[in-house]
Design a protein around this motif. Structure first.
Motif, mmCIF file in Angstrom:
data_model
loop_
_atom_site.group_PDB
_atom_site.id
_atom_site.type_symbol
_atom_site.label_atom_id
_atom_site.label_comp_id
_atom_site.label_asym_id
_atom_site.label_seq_id
_atom_site.Cartn_x
_atom_site.Cartn_y
_atom_site.Cartn_z
ATOM 1 N N SER A 1 0.818 -1.202 0.000
ATOM 2 C CA SER A 1 0.000 0.000 0.000
ATOM 3 C C SER A 1 0.853 1.253 0.000
ATOM 4 O O SER A 1 0.369 2.336 -0.307
ATOM 5 C CB SER A 1 -0.977 -0.004 1.171
ATOM 6 O OG SER A 1 -0.286 -0.106 2.379
ATOM 7 N N PRO B 1 0.202 0.799 -4.440
ATOM 8 C CA PRO B 1 -1.099 0.676 -3.766
ATOM 9 C C PRO B 1 -2.181 -0.052 -4.549
ATOM 10 O O PRO B 1 -2.960 -0.789 -3.966
ATOM 11 C CB PRO B 1 -1.499 2.137 -3.501
ATOM 12 C CG PRO B 1 -0.476 2.991 -4.108
ATOM 13 C CD PRO B 1 0.680 2.178 -4.522
ATOM 14 N N GLU B 2 -2.235 0.140 -5.868
ATOM 15 C CA GLU B 2 -3.317 -0.496 -6.611
ATOM 16 C C GLU B 2 -3.235 -2.005 -6.545
ATOM 17 O O GLU B 2 -4.234 -2.700 -6.691
ATOM 18 C CB GLU B 2 -3.302 -0.094 -8.098
ATOM 19 C CG GLU B 2 -3.381 1.388 -8.362
ATOM 20 C CD GLU B 2 -2.020 2.044 -8.405
ATOM 21 O OE1 GLU B 2 -1.848 2.974 -9.209
ATOM 22 O OE2 GLU B 2 -1.130 1.641 -7.632
ATOM 23 N N MET B 3 -2.015 -2.518 -6.352
ATOM 24 C CA MET B 3 -1.821 -3.966 -6.413
ATOM 25 C C MET B 3 -2.043 -4.644 -5.076
ATOM 26 O O MET B 3 -2.009 -5.862 -4.998
ATOM 27 C CB MET B 3 -0.384 -4.275 -6.876
ATOM 28 C CG MET B 3 -0.181 -4.096 -8.352
ATOM 29 S SD MET B 3 -1.200 -5.247 -9.283
ATOM 30 C CE MET B 3 -0.339 -6.786 -8.973
ATOM 31 N N ALA B 4 -2.263 -3.846 -4.044
ATOM 32 C CA ALA B 4 -2.312 -4.446 -2.704
ATOM 33 C C ALA B 4 -3.336 -5.570 -2.604
ATOM 34 O O ALA B 4 -3.091 -6.600 -1.997
ATOM 35 C CB ALA B 4 -2.611 -3.371 -1.662
ATOM 36 N N ARG B 5 -4.505 -5.390 -3.191
ATOM 37 C CA ARG B 5 -5.509 -6.448 -3.161
ATOM 38 C C ARG B 5 -5.195 -7.580 -4.147
ATOM 39 O O ARG B 5 -5.135 -8.744 -3.779
ATOM 40 C CB ARG B 5 -6.878 -5.874 -3.507
ATOM 41 C CG ARG B 5 -7.921 -5.871 -2.390
ATOM 42 C CD ARG B 5 -8.187 -7.179 -1.844
ATOM 43 N NE ARG B 5 -8.344 -7.231 -0.432
ATOM 44 C CZ ARG B 5 -9.381 -7.762 0.195
ATOM 45 N NH1 ARG B 5 -10.374 -8.220 -0.503
ATOM 46 N NH2 ARG B 5 -9.416 -7.822 1.485
ATOM 47 N N PRO B 6 -5.005 -7.245 -5.436
ATOM 48 C CA PRO B 6 -4.825 -8.320 -6.419
ATOM 49 C C PRO B 6 -3.608 -9.204 -6.151
ATOM 50 O O PRO B 6 -3.622 -10.385 -6.506
ATOM 51 C CB PRO B 6 -4.654 -7.591 -7.746
ATOM 52 C CG PRO B 6 -5.172 -6.237 -7.522
ATOM 53 C CD PRO B 6 -5.019 -5.929 -6.080
#
Lengths: 286, 325, 401
Positions: free
Chosen positions: A256, A260-265
């Motif tokens: 994050s 940050p955008e990749m934190a979930r995927p």
């Protein structure tokens, strides 16, 4: 530099809660070879019952912490006897279907009882506010959750490795028939373990409620996390759930800051990678 | 004599059913929705009912088909046959990609892998919004008339016309699939489902067959998605997310069987039930939940033919049972 | 076909062909007014309140062209494909030509296009500006303020209120709506010389924001600008407060549901936080007072944004039909264009250029928790005003059509 240390620390905090959500699923699968898609629903039920006990009945957080896992244990045992017991001899597909249907029922039931809106569960007064130490700021409540789950992890470890019940559970998961022949009441052990797994998920729900609020679809989130952690760590492995949970938590927290955008995927990416390279997970056995 | 009568009934039942459907249901649109999903169910059935693979990734192929067709139609200006071909072929490609990885594992690990892929594809569709439209979706998917030899054009703009078109495609898909199932290829899939180790021991390339099953499944599911896009005029994230995979699976499991009736029944039941219930009660998913519980538990009782076969296949490998259908 | 399959199919057909199914749907009398909104699924909260708004409007306009008003409830399930199909079916079944409702952005765009194609009017509420921007059409109208307006009426007034707050950090959901809010914010930042010290994008399914908040704290901003919405904004704010961020900086949530979100948060969290709201029940406008009273009396609820938007959209549509005296959609669309009326935020107008509602947007601040006795009154209005994306900057190409 200290930001990353802080993120790692935060990740450990998140990870401990992920461990608690996932360990029940792991144990249930390890022993019962049962795929429980309703696991997230127990997480949700735990949060809702916590709200009911602490806010609606006004008995406060600590009463909820003690009472709710016990309540859900009873509920899960009842469900196991009445419904799920019939599914053990069925294939994983049937189990998935059954528990998935059950989770839908529980989710909609929560809406029927408590409505669609998110509910607010306040942090207990004793744990409000933050701890400040130089540049380090962290909510007291999250520190409590970390400490509590660490202690609980220790307790579970002792239960599984150090007690007779634990030995029976471990033996039963690998050599079910033999253990039964030796005189242990396997169905009863299954029932207790299922109840324990559900109770742990519910406990995670109670602890998570002041952090993320209580809403009917939190079960889906809990289930996703649990699956990812259990797959990475290894189904049926206690250590796997712990390491998996911490890994996912730290990864999420560090990313994050970094991406940050990749934190979930990224957690699904890890899940896929582990399944492809070490399908039994980091610590699992077949 | 009786045999031929039964076969005739089997063959005629399809067109009769499809002819009656739009008059029994409240609208041509709902009938079209049933048909489109029935094609997707055929695809899922091939994997689940015949090969014994529970895939949570059918939404991937459906969504890829929908986006491919949508893109071909709205951005590239291609005609309807090209849109459908694009959807079906890209669906197949996606299935080959996912399948190549997923079939490396078995059982619950296979299921988890398809689930992980479903999440990743969703993330891709969501991120590359220049292509897919992201959260807002791909709008303005056209339904261009099909140019016929001789200069005329088949206009599918009206609901009845598009329904007939989809029904024709469904019959094509069904009979095509029927041929595949009845062939030695189909029997091998069933053998793999019943006892994979034995099938491998006998000499079949289990991986190859599973991959082929994935390819066919992707082709059919992609076609369904490719029909869905011009049907509604949009292709959105909901065509590719996990709830779509779940819905297709539920339809497959309700309907059961590789027969026309099975996939059609499952899609019909689910679409009609959810439409009807949702008009009454917002909590209708609860009833679907009860239905799933009932189905999963009643399966051992033999109520749903092939479902019994599929569900018990792992536990009692020695048991002899009749071919599905 | 074997017996089992036959039974299955018959069962399905019977379900589909049940006479009560059809008669329930097709009503000979009554003027059908659609309310399309997610009643089930993750966004069920939107639907519940939205439907109340439609029902309230039906109470205020009980007759349309001599027939009793009948609200046709359509559960979009949070799925644009389902929304389009059900709207189409409702149009075929009931002859419905008008639909309103609080929808997700993707649903609103899809339904608007469908109504345009099939011949009808969609008066919807949604966050995405595309509805009256790049995807605008003759059939679609929107009451909700644009993201332009949401940011203009929150960031700018707050920046003026706190001229010493020069460092702002944003938390943004990674999709079109989030980006729209962010771009508008960045524009104002550069105009006012504010330093944008950082932004954290996050996915739409995220519920754990501690990582982003830790990152934000490290940047030492004066203001934390929360640009996500719904359950995510509730989680972000709750977690931000738990990290003690309220003591270190000012927090502004640019797009809030208002009263229902405040209930979910509780007065301790709401205290001293700034919120941007599309609607507030406390606003002293005659139509609003009447509407709030109506909701409290008949539905026992203090109306939040989703109820308000559906109410006004439905009511305007029905009144237009009565005024014009016919149910021809093209005529009604024309009648709605440029209509100035006494709305829920005061005097409002439907801009003819892009069918966008011109209405106030509110900057609110949470009251001190000790002063809150009524859970509906946790915040007060700090400033309000109408800002809508200027015609020159709009992507709407309807005017040429």
């Amino acid at each position: 530099m200290s930001l990353y240390l802080l993120q790692i620390f935060n990740g450990v905090g998140i990870g401990m809660l992920y461990f608690l959500i996932a360990v029940g699923l792991s144990i249930i699968f390890g022993l019962l070879r049962f795929v429980n898609f309703a696991h997230g629903a127990f997480f949700m039920v735990g949060a809702y019952l916590a709200y009911a006990v602490s806010v609606s009945l006004g008995m406060g957080f600590w009463s909820a912490l003690a009472a709710v896992p016990a309540l859900v244990f009873v509920l899960a045992v009842a469900l196991e006897r009445v419904l799920l017991r019939r599914a053990y001899r069925l294939s994983h597909m049937a189990q998935i279907l059954l528990t998935f249907g059950l989770s839908m029922i529980l989710q909609e039931l929560a809406i029927v009882i408590w409505g669609t809106d998110g509910l607010h569960m306040p942090t207990p007064d004793a744990l409000g506010g933050v701890v400040e130490w130089g540049g380090f700021i962290y909510p007291k409540y999250r520190l409590f959750v970390m400490a509590f789950t660490a202690a609980l992890a220790g307790l579970l470890w002792w239960l599984l490795e150090g007690t007779r019940l634990g030995a029976v559970v471990r033996a039963g998961s690998e050599f079910g028939d033999m253990t039964a022949l030796l005189g242990h009441d396997i169905p009863r052990v299954f029932m207790l373990v299922f109840g324990l797994g559900a109770a742990l998920a519910a406990l995670a729900g109670v602890l998570a409620a002041p952090i993320r609020g209580v809403e009917p679809f939190m079960g889906l989130d809990g289930l996703s996390i649990a699956f990812v952690v259990v797959v990475i760590g290894g189904m049926g492995s206690f250590a796997g759930a712990l390491v998996g949970g911490l890994l996912v938590g730290v990864l999420q927290s560090v990313l994050s800051s970094v991406w940050p955008e990749m934190a979930r995927p990224v957690i699904y990416l890890c899940m896929a990678l582990v399944l492809l390279t070490r399908p039994y997970g980091l610590f699992g056995r077949g | 004599m009786r045999d031929t009568a039964l076969r005739a009934a089997d063959l005629l039942a399809a067109p009769i059913l499809l002819a009656v459907l739009p008059f029994v249901l409240p609208s041509y649109d709902q009938a079209t929705e049933v048909i489109v999903f029935a094609i997707a169910v055929l695809g899922c059935n091939l994997l689940l009912g015949y090969t014994g693979l529970l895939s949570f990734g059918q939404g991937i192929f459906f969504g890829v088909g929908a986006y491919a067709a949508g893109y071909a139609g709205s951005q590239l200006g291609l005609g309807l046959p090209a849109m459908l071909a694009a959807g079906a072929l890209l669906g197949m490609a996606a299935a080959l990609f996912v399948g190549a990885f997923a079939i490396r594992q078995r059982g619950v690990y296979f299921v988890m892998l398809t689930l992980a892929f479903a999440q990743l594809f969703y993330f891709l569709a969501y991120t590359y919004r220049d292509v897919t439209g992201g959260d807002n979706g791909m709008t303005d998917v056209p339904r261009p008339p099909i140019a016929l030899p001789g200069g005329a054009a088949l206009d599918l703009g009206s609901a009845p016309a598009f329904y007939v078109f989809c029904a024709a495609l469904f019959l094509l898909a069904f009979f095509g699939l029927r041929r595949v199932i009845d062939s030695p290829f189909g029997s091998t899939l069933v053998a793999i489902r019943e006892n994979e180790t034995r099938a491998a021991a006998v000499g079949y390339s289990v991986r190859g067959f599973k991959l082929a099953a994935f390819a066919f499944s992707g082709l059919l599911t992609g076609l369904a998605g490719a029909l869905h896009a011009p049907f509604l005029g949009i292709a959105t994230l909901t065509t590719i997310d996990v709830t779509m995979s779940q819905a297709i699976l539920i339809m497959t499991l309700i309907g059961g069987g590789g027969t026309l009736a099975g996939s059609l029944a499952g899609a019909l039941f689910y679409v009609v039930l959810s439409s009807w219930l949702s008009a009454f009660w917002p909590r209708w998913p609860m009833l679907i939940g009860f239905l799933l519980v009932a189905i999963s538990l009643c399966a051992p009782g033999g109520l749903w033919g092939w479902l019994q076969n599929a569900l018990l296949s792992r536990r009692q490998p020695g048991e002899v049972r009749d071919a599905a259908g | 076909m074997d017996r089992r399959s036959f039974m299955k199919v018959s069962g399905g057909l019977a379900l589909g062909g049940l006479p009560w199914y059809r008669s329930f749907a097709a009503d000979a009398d009554g003027f059908p007014m659609g309310c399309a909104t997610p009643m089930s699924g993750v966004f069920a909260e939107i639907g519940k309140y939205s439907l109340i708004g439609a029902q309230a409007a039906a109470l205020d306009v009980p007759e349309v062209l001599g027939k009793p008003t009948r609200i046709v409830s359509i559960d979009s399930e949070g799925n644009p494909g389902v929304a389009v199909r059900k709207v189409r079916e409702a149009m075929q079944r009931t002859g419905m030509r008008y639909v309103s409702g609080a929808l997700l952005s993707s649903e609103a765009i899809a339904v608007g296009k469908e109504m345009n194609r099939a011949g009808g009017v969609a008066f919807v509420g949604a966050g995405a500006d595309e509805v009256t921007g790049s995807e605008c059409n003759r059939a679609t109208f929107r009451w909700s303020s644009t993201t332009y307006g949401a940011i203009e009426q929150t960031v700018r007034p707050l920046a003026r209120l706190m001229p010493q707050a020069r460092r702002w950090y944003t938390i943004t959901p990674q999709y079109v709506f989030g980006d729209a809010l962010l771009n508008n914010a960045k524009r104002i930042f550069s105009e006012m010389g504010i330093e944008h010290v950082g932004n954290s994008y996050h996915s739409l399914t995220e519920s754990e924001f501690s990582g982003y908040l830790t990152n934000a704290m490290a940047a030492r901003p004066d203001v934390l600008l929360i640009l996500n919405y719904g359950a995510q904004s509730t989680a972000t704010l709750r977690q931000a407060v738990s990290f003690g961020m309220k003591q270190k900086m000012t927090i502004l949530m640019a797009y809030s549901d208002g009263v229902t979100q405040f209930h979910s948060l509780g007065k301790d969290i709401v205290e001293d936080v700034y919120f941007g709201c599309q609607y507030w029940h406390g606003v002293d406008a005659p139509t609003n007072k009447h509407f709030v009273e109506l909701c409290r009396r008949n539905f026992k609820v203090t109306p939040p944004y989703n109820t308000a938007l559906t109410y006004i959209s439905t009511r305007l549509t029905l009144e237009a039909i009565n005024r014009v005296g016919s149910a021809d959609p093209a005529g009604i669309a024309k009648a709605l264009e440029g209509w100035k009326y006494d709305g829920l935020t005061g005097p409002e107008e439907i801009r003819a250029f892009d069918h966008q509602g011109l209405k106030d947007y509110y900057l609110m601040k949470g009251k001190p928790a000790a002063e809150v006795s009524d859970p509906d009154e946790m915040a007060v209005i700090v400033s309000s005003g109408e800002s809508t994306i200027p015609v020159e900057q709009s992507l709407c190409k309807m005017a040429g059509a």
